[in-house]
Structures are given as structure tokens and as C-alpha cells.
Scaffold this motif. Structure first.
Motif: not given
Length: 143
Positions: A116-124, A133-143
Motif C-alpha cells: 500500500d502506497s500509504s503503508g510501510l512498503r517494506l521488503k523482507p 539493514p533492511n533498506q526499505s525499513f530504514e527509508q520508511w523510518i527516515n521519510d
């Protein structure tokens, strides 16, 4: 692959570090000679991790990072979705699984976490090299 070790006791049970027992009726019989007791047994289980987080039995996500698991759980609580963190330990560390309680929430949660574009958009985590580190999580945290 998940690897766990246990000890074969004199009853033919494999006792894992967690204290849980596996009763392999066909592996060992007390009356059959051959396997010595109290030896270390290593069991390897191969699971398609993407299948594991597909909603089967309520499991929708897995991560090596407890912080990531906590943030996901809190985001679900805000949406009134009941879920829990299930911790598993193995020799390579642990995995923290997100388990959703209500079957009707499973698809929504998977979409929220992964797509979901309004969700977390994480990759495993396993999309990234070990130790990274999980780059998708790091990106979500920093956005």
C-alpha cells in the motif's frame, strides 16, 4: 534455512535448547541398537520464507529486527488490528514474526506492510545481504 540443535535422550526424544521436545517415533526405538543416547542432533528445516509470511496461520511478516516488529505492531494497533510478535530462536539468531489474530484482517495487513502506497512498503529482510539493514525499513523510518 532454519537450523536448530537438540539432544537425543534415552526415551528417543529430541530435546531442543528451548526445552521443547520432538518425538520421532520412527527415528529411534529404545529396543533398537544403533543410535547412542545423549548425542547432539541437528535438524534443518527449509521453508520458503515468502510462503511463511503469506498469511498462513495469521503470519504476515518476519524480521530479524525487534524494533521493526514493534513499530509494525504499534502501527497495527492504531488501526485497531489485533496482532502479536512471535519470537523464534535458532543458531543464526532470531526471527520476529507478526501474527494477526483475525483472519479477515490478514489481507489488509499484508497490503499495509508490503504494498500500500500509504503503508510501510517494506521488503523482507532476506532481500538484503546478511548483516545489512533492511533498506526499505530504514527509508520508511527516515521519510
Amino acid at each position: 534455512m532454519i537450523k536448530i540443535k537438540g539432544t537425543l535422550n534415552n526415551k528417543g526424544e529430541i530435546v531442543f535448547r528451548s526445552g521443547k521436545q520432538f518425538l520421532p517415533d520412527t527415528l529411534y526405538q529404545e529396543t533398537e541398537p544403533g543410535l547412542p543416547i545423549e548425542i547432539i542432533i541437528e535438524v534443518s528445516v527449509t521453508i520458503g520464507l515468502n510462503n511463511l509470511i503469506s498469511g498462513i496461520d495469521g503470519f504476515v511478516w518476519a524480521t530479524k529486527d525487534i524494533c521493526q516488529a514493534d513499530i509494525i505492531i504499534n502501527a497495527l494497533k492504531v488501526q485497531n488490528i489485533e496482532a502479536e510478535i512471535v519470537n523464534t530462536e535458532n543458531e543464526n539468531g532470531g526471527l520476529y514474526f507478526i501474527k494477526v489474530f483475525r483472519e479477515e484482517d490478514i489481507k489488509t495487513v499484508i497490503e499495509f506492510i508490503q504494498n500500500d502506497s500509504s503503508g510501510l512498503r517494506l521488503k523482507p529482510d532476506w532481500n538484503y545481504p546478511d548483516g545489512e539493514p533492511n533498506q526499505s525499513f530504514e527509508q520508511w523510518i527516515n521519510d
